[in-house]
Write an enzyme that holds these catalytic residues in place. Sequence first.
Site, short mmCIF file in Angstrom:
data_model
loop_
_atom_site.label_atom_id
_atom_site.label_comp_id
_atom_site.label_asym_id
_atom_site.label_seq_id
_atom_site.Cartn_x
_atom_site.Cartn_y
_atom_site.Cartn_z
N CYS A 50 0.83 -1.20 0.00
CA CYS A 50 0.00 0.00 0.00
C CYS A 50 0.86 1.25 0.00
O CYS A 50 2.09 1.19 -0.02
CB CYS A 50 -0.93 0.01 1.21
SG CYS A 50 -0.06 0.24 2.76
N CYS A 53 3.56 1.61 2.64
CA CYS A 53 4.80 0.89 2.34
C CYS A 53 5.71 1.74 1.46
O CYS A 53 6.93 1.82 1.69
CB CYS A 53 4.50 -0.42 1.62
SG CYS A 53 3.45 -1.56 2.53
N ASP A 451 5.71 18.93 -34.95
CA ASP A 451 6.76 19.00 -35.96
C ASP A 451 6.18 18.39 -37.23
O ASP A 451 5.19 17.65 -37.17
CB ASP A 451 7.98 18.21 -35.48
CG ASP A 451 9.04 18.10 -36.55
OD1 ASP A 451 9.39 19.12 -37.16
OD2 ASP A 451 9.51 16.97 -36.80
N ASP A 627 10.14 14.55 -33.21
CA ASP A 627 10.89 13.30 -33.32
C ASP A 627 12.39 13.49 -33.49
O ASP A 627 13.15 12.54 -33.36
CB ASP A 627 10.38 12.48 -34.53
CG ASP A 627 10.86 13.05 -35.85
OD1 ASP A 627 10.79 14.29 -36.03
OD2 ASP A 627 11.30 12.26 -36.70
N ASP A 631 14.04 19.06 -32.38
CA ASP A 631 12.81 19.24 -31.60
C ASP A 631 13.04 19.14 -30.09
O ASP A 631 12.15 19.51 -29.32
CB ASP A 631 11.77 18.19 -32.00
CG ASP A 631 11.36 18.30 -33.45
OD1 ASP A 631 11.17 19.43 -33.92
OD2 ASP A 631 11.26 17.26 -34.12
#
Length: 746
Positions: A50, A53, A451, A627, A631
């Site tokens: 949980c 933890c 792009d 890509d 960019d």
Amino acid sequence: MSCCVPPAAFTEALAGGPNRGPSDNEVRLASRALGDGLRQSEFSVPSIQCGACIRTIETALDSMPGIVSSRVNLSGKRVTVRWRDGDGIPPMVHRMVELGYEPNLFSLEHAGKDSGLTALIRALAVAAFCSMNIMMFSGSVWAGADGPTRDLLHWICAALTLPALLYSGRVFYQSAWGALRSGRTNMDVPITIGIAMAFALSLFDTAVSGEQVYFDAVASLIFFLLIGRTLDHAMRERARNAVKGLARLAPAGALVIDGDHGPAFMPLADVAPGATIVVATGERIPLDGEVVTGSSALDKSLLTGESLAEPIEPGQPAPAGALNLSATLTIRTTADEKDSTLSRLVTLLEDAEAGRNRYRRIADRAAAWYSPVVHLAAATAFLGWMFANGDLHNAATIAIAVLIITCPCALGLAVPMVQVMAARRLFEAGIMVRDGAALERLAEIDTVIFDKTGTLTTGLATPIASAGSAEAQAMAASLAARSRHPYSLAIARSIRSAPDIAWTDVKEEPGLGIEARHDGQLYRLGRANWSNPAETGEAGTVFSRDGISLAAFTFADQFRPHAAESVKALLNEQLYVEILSGDRDTLVEEMGAKLGIAARGSLLPGDKFHRIEAIEASGHRVLMVGDGLNDTPAMARAHASMAPGSAIDIGRNAADLVFMKNDLHAIPTAIAIARDANRLIRQNLALALLYNAIALPVAIAGFVNPFLAAIAMSASSVVVVANALRLGWRPFVRNETISHLQGQTA
């Protein structure tokens, strides 16, 4: 639902000594070098259950000298630790064992194994048997049994409660003991106290011939808690089926034909980059590599979702996980097992589940206050009712109900369950997430920037016109083969007779082109006015020698599948869409006109960066889809970013999300899933807070007994889990978008 420590850890704790776990040498050998003195170790920790933890482990590890960061994946029960390799290995294994979380070294081949569900079902069956029989005997008491008959039935119920108490309930006791032993509390501490107090109070009432006992509440509480725990466990495993399927599909080894011991079938962990392996027809490629000999067709549907086979020839990359369909291939590996495509996919999916967004941090902070608040509320209720009427029995019953009903299981599940389901849906749509927090950012965007080349288009450009001699074009193709830019690849593909020129000082300028030297002369291939300052942008891509044009190329680009439909879907969602490209203005504007969106061309990487900076400065939030190398600054500046799987490594690494399919429907699909997830998280947090706001005063007021408290607490968790699962019920946006557009066309 709540934390647990495995039985072995509990037994060893009582014996006074925990297991050692993996040794330092084993940890070092299994770790991965990250550069700059950093290493990364990954552990499988079955006892993680949980949010408490997660918080406990990460807080403890992050405070240790030598550890840079730690991350816990709740669904994968996996701990990733980055540490500095300086003064030895930090004692992270010993620290986790001290906390009650015994770690094992993680390996991909064991990622799909689940040993906890069987134990939970067995414990649930015992609790169900006890609960049903106790209810049957309690029914006789409720029907009016009195005197010795009632006492006998109470003793029978006490005996039937013992198997559920001692066997089924140990899941919670082990967790509570592990927490207390390490000097902390968790949500199972008050649960354990409530169970123990309810049983002790009922046993006392039975011994003194009391009229009312709560053996049914004890058994039912354990039963309902285990229902929630088992549902939670099963839903997480269901959501992780994609990871488990990838782990099962990974080959166990590879046939290595070079080296001192070749040919030999070796485990993947022993195959280093640069080894030569053979992949027969019908086998999956075990490690990323490059084809040396052989021509075949690959089924990459596991990786990209594309069902059509793709041809592959010598010199082309072969990704791990692809199925070899036609002929035997000889491949030179370019990555080891930990850096293979399959391993990266598994890591991306698990990172998405483990990401920390704003809502998850809020839930974690709220859960941290749970134990002290609940214990204080129970103590206040006990003292208040003792002061009000002096009835010890009544005060204890109300305090027990408060301890049980206020368990924050629903709050702990509110965010991670939605994140798990979102990661699964994205994975099924061929979209990988590098960080779970990216989904939150993606849900907030109102602007999408594309792009052009390689993003809106396939990147498989075709030269439609060229100028220059055949020799100059062949030299241009030879230089183009050194670049991964889509136009360079198109030139290299179109001219097969390119000479093998010994280029030197090869250098690629982002947004401009590629240059190299040969026989002391400088050759450039790229933007016209960069290759030859005398040229205009209308000349296309120019190949020059010492600034003098030798050849020129223009191209025809093809849209990616469903590019127009995807852009329309974004516009229908009231998003502003624009193209920013380094290509010529006329080509970019023509493409923008076809799609009905704004477009700007002839932009350098810095221009894209400043355009996005200006948009965000005006109060908008941008999703950048790109890509290439040019960019990456813009992708880093944008609020969120996406890249196709065909992008260069630096582009994929800069992106928050990567879509593996060739289909641009991934963009509206990802945005829709992110918005759905954001909405469900807010709903879950509201449901959890509303439940606690109502349940706590009702319990303190004495309107519920421990039995009703158990039902209410478990029901709240089931509601939150069921609400999270709604993320998987809606059809993908792709289908919805196509139907919508077809309806418009009709």
